[in-house]
Design an enzyme around this catalytic site. Structure first.
Site, PDB file in Angstrom:
ATOM      1  N   CYS A   1     -57.196 -91.702 -34.185  1.00 36.99           N
ATOM      2  CA  CYS A   1     -57.215 -91.341 -32.756  1.00 36.99           C
ATOM      3  C   CYS A   1     -56.317 -90.151 -32.480  1.00 36.99           C
ATOM      4  CB  CYS A   1     -56.682 -92.464 -31.879  1.00 36.99           C
ATOM      5  SG  CYS A   1     -57.684 -93.928 -31.791  1.00 36.99           S
TER       6      CYS A   1
ATOM      7  N   LYS B   1     -70.765-102.747 -33.589  1.00 38.71           N
ATOM      8  CA  LYS B   1     -70.419-101.332 -33.626  1.00 38.71           C
ATOM      9  C   LYS B   1     -71.102-100.690 -34.845  1.00 38.71           C
ATOM     10  CE  LYS B   1     -66.450 -98.399 -33.107  1.00 38.71           C
ATOM     11  NZ  LYS B   1     -65.306 -97.994 -33.875  1.00 38.71           N
TER      12      LYS B   1
ATOM     13  N   HIS C   1     -73.136 -87.116 -35.719  1.00 41.41           N
ATOM     14  CA  HIS C   1     -73.898 -88.368 -35.808  1.00 41.41           C
ATOM     15  C   HIS C   1     -74.520 -88.689 -34.461  1.00 41.41           C
ATOM     16  CE1 HIS C   1     -70.675 -90.471 -33.754  1.00 41.41           C
ATOM     17  NE2 HIS C   1     -69.800 -90.018 -34.651  1.00 41.41           N
TER      18      HIS C   1
ATOM     19  N   CYS D   1     -52.048 -94.145 -34.349  1.00 41.11           N
ATOM     20  CA  CYS D   1     -53.297 -94.216 -35.119  1.00 41.11           C
ATOM     21  C   CYS D   1     -53.677 -92.814 -35.562  1.00 41.11           C
ATOM     22  CB  CYS D   1     -54.438 -94.815 -34.292  1.00 41.11           C
ATOM     23  SG  CYS D   1     -56.038 -94.606 -35.130  1.00 41.11           S
TER      24      CYS D   1
ATOM     25  N   HIS E   1     -60.307 -98.165 -33.985  1.00 45.47           N
ATOM     26  CA  HIS E   1     -60.720 -98.000 -35.380  1.00 45.47           C
ATOM     27  C   HIS E   1     -60.434 -99.208 -36.260  1.00 45.47           C
ATOM     28  CE1 HIS E   1     -60.355 -93.794 -33.911  1.00 45.47           C
ATOM     29  NE2 HIS E   1     -61.519 -93.735 -34.507  1.00 45.47           N
TER      30      HIS E   1
ATOM     31  N   LYS F   1     -71.072 -97.352 -41.211  1.00 46.42           N
ATOM     32  CA  LYS F   1     -71.790 -97.166 -42.474  1.00 46.42           C
ATOM     33  C   LYS F   1     -71.736 -98.430 -43.321  1.00 46.42           C
ATOM     34  CE  LYS F   1     -72.044 -92.243 -43.094  1.00 46.42           C
ATOM     35  NZ  LYS F   1     -71.030 -91.204 -43.029  1.00 46.42           N
TER      36      LYS F   1
ATOM     37  N   CYS G   1     -55.426-100.571 -34.854  1.00 47.64           N
ATOM     38  CA  CYS G   1     -55.917 -99.723 -33.768  1.00 47.64           C
ATOM     39  C   CYS G   1     -57.073-100.432 -33.059  1.00 47.64           C
ATOM     40  CB  CYS G   1     -56.399 -98.393 -34.339  1.00 47.64           C
ATOM     41  SG  CYS G   1     -57.380 -97.455 -33.149  1.00 47.64           S
TER      42      CYS G   1
HETATM   43  N1  MSP Z   1     -62.366 -84.579 -29.996  1.00 44.59           N
HETATM   44  C1  MSP Z   1     -62.343 -85.709 -29.141  1.00 44.59           C
HETATM   45  C2  MSP Z   1     -62.767 -85.361 -27.750  1.00 44.59           C
HETATM   46  C3  MSP Z   1     -61.999 -84.271 -27.074  1.00 44.59           C
HETATM   47  S1  MSP Z   1     -62.662 -83.877 -25.523  1.00 44.59           S
HETATM   48  C4  MSP Z   1     -61.533 -82.886 -24.841  1.00 44.59           C
HETATM   49  C5  MSP Z   1     -63.268 -86.772 -29.709  1.00 44.59           C
HETATM   50  N2  MSP Z   1     -64.213 -86.337 -30.553  1.00 44.59           N
HETATM   51  S2  MSP Z   1     -65.297 -87.259 -31.287  1.00 44.59           S
HETATM   52  O1  MSP Z   1     -65.959 -86.419 -32.252  1.00 44.59           O
HETATM   53  O2  MSP Z   1     -64.715 -88.451 -31.767  1.00 44.59           O
HETATM   54  O3  MSP Z   1     -66.377 -87.556 -30.197  1.00 44.59           O
HETATM   55  C6  MSP Z   1     -66.211 -88.609 -29.316  1.00 44.59           C
HETATM   56  C7  MSP Z   1     -67.381 -88.643 -28.384  1.00 44.59           C
HETATM   57  O4  MSP Z   1     -68.616 -88.739 -29.112  1.00 44.59           O
HETATM   58  C8  MSP Z   1     -67.368 -89.883 -27.516  1.00 44.59           C
HETATM   59  O5  MSP Z   1     -66.581 -89.730 -26.367  1.00 44.59           O
HETATM   60  C9  MSP Z   1     -68.833 -89.983 -27.171  1.00 44.59           C
HETATM   61  O6  MSP Z   1     -69.134 -89.029 -26.199  1.00 44.59           O
HETATM   62  C10 MSP Z   1     -69.488 -89.635 -28.486  1.00 44.59           C
HETATM   63  N3  MSP Z   1     -69.633 -90.811 -29.343  1.00 44.59           N
HETATM   64  C11 MSP Z   1     -69.145 -90.973 -30.600  1.00 44.59           C
HETATM   65  N4  MSP Z   1     -69.532 -92.203 -31.073  1.00 44.59           N
HETATM   66  C12 MSP Z   1     -70.265 -92.834 -30.154  1.00 44.59           C
HETATM   67  C13 MSP Z   1     -70.967 -94.042 -30.093  1.00 44.59           C
HETATM   68  N5  MSP Z   1     -71.006 -94.914 -31.097  1.00 44.59           N
HETATM   69  N6  MSP Z   1     -71.639 -94.314 -28.953  1.00 44.59           N
HETATM   70  C14 MSP Z   1     -71.689 -93.442 -27.910  1.00 44.59           C
HETATM   71  N7  MSP Z   1     -71.046 -92.292 -27.945  1.00 44.59           N
HETATM   72  C15 MSP Z   1     -70.266 -91.976 -29.016  1.00 44.59           C
HETATM   73  O7  MSP Z   1     -63.125 -87.917 -29.343  1.00 44.59           O
END
Ligand code: MSP
Length: 501
Positions: free
Chosen positions: A128, A296, A17, A125, A146, A299, A143
């Site tokens: 997380c 935030k 996304h 969670c 979330h 969906k 959480c």
């Molecule tokens: N798998 C872990 C990260 C492990 S790193 C060793 C994770 N994955 S995630 O798919 O949830 O991705 C999180 C990352 O996606 C966030 O840290 C950020 O970089 C990006 N983002 C996801 N949603 C976001 C927003 N709504 N806004 C900005 N960045 C976001 O956490």
């Protein structure tokens, strides 16, 4: 110099996304800029495939976790070229080489005496994949990220002695005030440490989907330890011909969202210390993209901006530009289709695109398509003085929005220059030939310099434009405003940012 930059590795239990696209684009801008400067760059991204969230999602679908991981990892892999991301490797934590290396490093942590077996009980969670400490839990036992109910979990785990790294971490933060950037996140991380560190669980006994703990095969490593280590393990096998570790470790920048600050600014350096591995230079923490309503994105609120929709309608470069321009990198920002359209029309089409088309068209109309070789305008040149260095200085600090802003001020400067000089009037005055030559040479030169500097942000469009200007050199060194035009042939150009319905 070597420059090693990473994104978080993305969970394969969800679809790619905008948040994933955002971090990837930002890291790509920095990687591309550093390559322009001739640095030895390695840019890593990938997928995080173990742990409870993935196991749960697979279970809910009735498929094997590996099958779900394979399917969704492909989607993230495909996202990269779609964003025009120039990553040098795509790591998957289910890669055999990664798993072996994780075991090797964590075995060392164990051998160094930084682990013990104990009982863990706490509020967990599942999204997380993390236990929450009392002061971060929201009312109603939710959480904080979330906003879903936490679960009470109790299990026997291997623990990592995080608490013994309290003093070394405090020392790290004292000695390296730019270990975490921007400073408000440095402060947040320091306060977290100052509040006192508790040991954290390093393994899971109930879970099968993970990397086996080599000294206790009935456990798998807690997914965060397996995941964080990707930054280190990737270098050992990304290139089958060379161990890239000596060349690129330690990482220069880990780019992350603020949701995973604690893992990267506290657990990660402690883990590296425990394994006797050198620490990265910087963790850069960016903010959240919010829905256009400032809430935030979700969906259910219907305020989600879909990166694929934006790219289909406006193109990849427009998405890249928009995200770097509209949300100050490092802070939170609201995003929405309306704002994309507005930036596209006012800045990309009317300011930069129009400047490029006008410049090319005028060289054709008035000088048969050859840029004049005369001297450029020293006054205009003055306004470009130090621009290249300023951009480099800002991007050294990962200030991607600021750097774009100083470039954009010159886009506007050039548009004013066109109005001031009014070449169409000069063209009607037989005595103004020299002035017209100078004006055109200066415009071509200005557009060229800006396009080189904009290249990391909008690689496709700027390359097309530079080729049309007969100046395909993308090197940072070439981003200086020359004292005279080079007289190259300028070829006709389709609109860079065509009008959309
Ligand atoms: N798998 C872990 C990260 C492990 S790193 C060793 C994770 N994955 S995630 O798919 O949830 O991705 C999180 C990352 O996606 C966030 O840290 C950020 O970089 C990006 N983002 C996801 N949603 C976001 C927003 N709504 N806004 C900005 N960045 C976001 O956490």
């Amino acid at each position: 110099m070597s420059f090693y930059i990473t994104t978080p590795i993305y969970y394969v239990n969800a679809q790619p996304h905008l948040g994933h696209a955002y971090t990837t684009i930002a890291a790509d801008v920095l990687a591309r800029h550093m390559r322009q400067r001739g640095e030895d760059v390695f840019f890593l991204t990938g997928t995080d495939e173990h742990g409870e969230p993935v196991a749960d999602a697979a279970h809910a679908e009735g498929v094997d976790p590996q099958e779900l991981a394979d399917r969704n990892a492909e989607r993230f892999k495909a996202l990269m070229p779609r964003l025009n991301a120039s990553n040098d490797f795509f790591i998957r934590t289910t890669d055999e080489q990664h798993k072996l290396k994780v075991q090797e490093v964590l075995q060392r942590v164990h051998d160094n005496g930084h682990t013990y077996k104990g009982m863990y009980e706490g509020w967990y969670c599942p999204r997380c994949a993390d236990f929450k400490v009392e002061n971060e839990i929201l009312e109603g036992n939710l959480c904080p990220i979330h906003e879903i109910p936490l679960e009470r979990h109790q299990e026997e785990n291997w623990f990592f002695r995080l608490s013994t790294f309290q003093e070394p971490l405090e020392q790290l933060y004292r000695d390296h005030p730019d270990f975490v950037m921007p400073s408000r996140h440095f402060n947040e991380a320091s306060s977290f440490i100052a509040a006192g560190l508790q040991d954290v669980s390093l393994s899971r006994a109930r879970l099968k989907w993970g990397v086996t703990v080599p000294w206790d095969p009935s456990h798998v490593f807690y997914v965060w330890f397996d995941a964080l280590l990707n930054y280190y393990t990737a270098l050992s096998y990304a290139d089958p011909a060379e161990d890239l570790n000596p060349r690129f470790w330690p990482a220069t920048y880990h780019i992350i969202g603020k949701d995973i600050l604690k893992f990267h600014t506290v657990f990660w350096p402690a883990l590296l210390m425990a394994a006797g591995i050198e620490l990265p230079d910087h963790v850069f923490v960016h903010g959240f993209l919010l829905g256009a309503d400032g809430r935030k994105m979700s969906k259910s609120l219907g305020n989600v901006l879909d990166p694929f929709e934006v790219m289909e309608e406006f193109g990849t470069d427009a998405l890249r530009f928009y995200l770097m321009r509209d949300v100050a990198f490092g802070g939170d920002g609201a995003v929405g289709m309306h704002a994309v359209r507005s930036r596209y029309e006012t800045e990309l089409a009317n300011e930069y695109g129009n400047l490029a088309s006008r410049t090319v068209a005028m060289v054709h109309r008035y000088r048969d398509g050859s840029g004049p070789t005369v001297s450029t305008d020293p006054e205009l040149a003055f306004d470009f003085d130090g621009l290249r260095e300023q951009v480099a200085m800002l991007l050294d600090r990962a200030e991607a929005t600021q750097a774009l802003e100083v470039i954009w001020q010159r886009v506007r400067r050039l548009n004013r220059y066109v109005e001031e000089r009014a070449p169409w009037q000069l063209a009607r005055d037989p005595a103004a030939g020299e002035q017209l030559d100078q004006t055109l040479a200066s415009l071509v030169e200005g557009v060229r310099v800006l396009s080189v500097l904009l290249h990391p942000y909008m690689p496709g469009t700027t390359q097309r434009l530079l080729e049309a200007l007969g100046a395909p050199d993308l090197n940072y060194q070439s981003a200086v405003f020359a004292a005279s035009g080079d007289g190259g042939a300028v070829v006709a150009l389709e609109p860079l940012f065509p009008k959309r319905a």
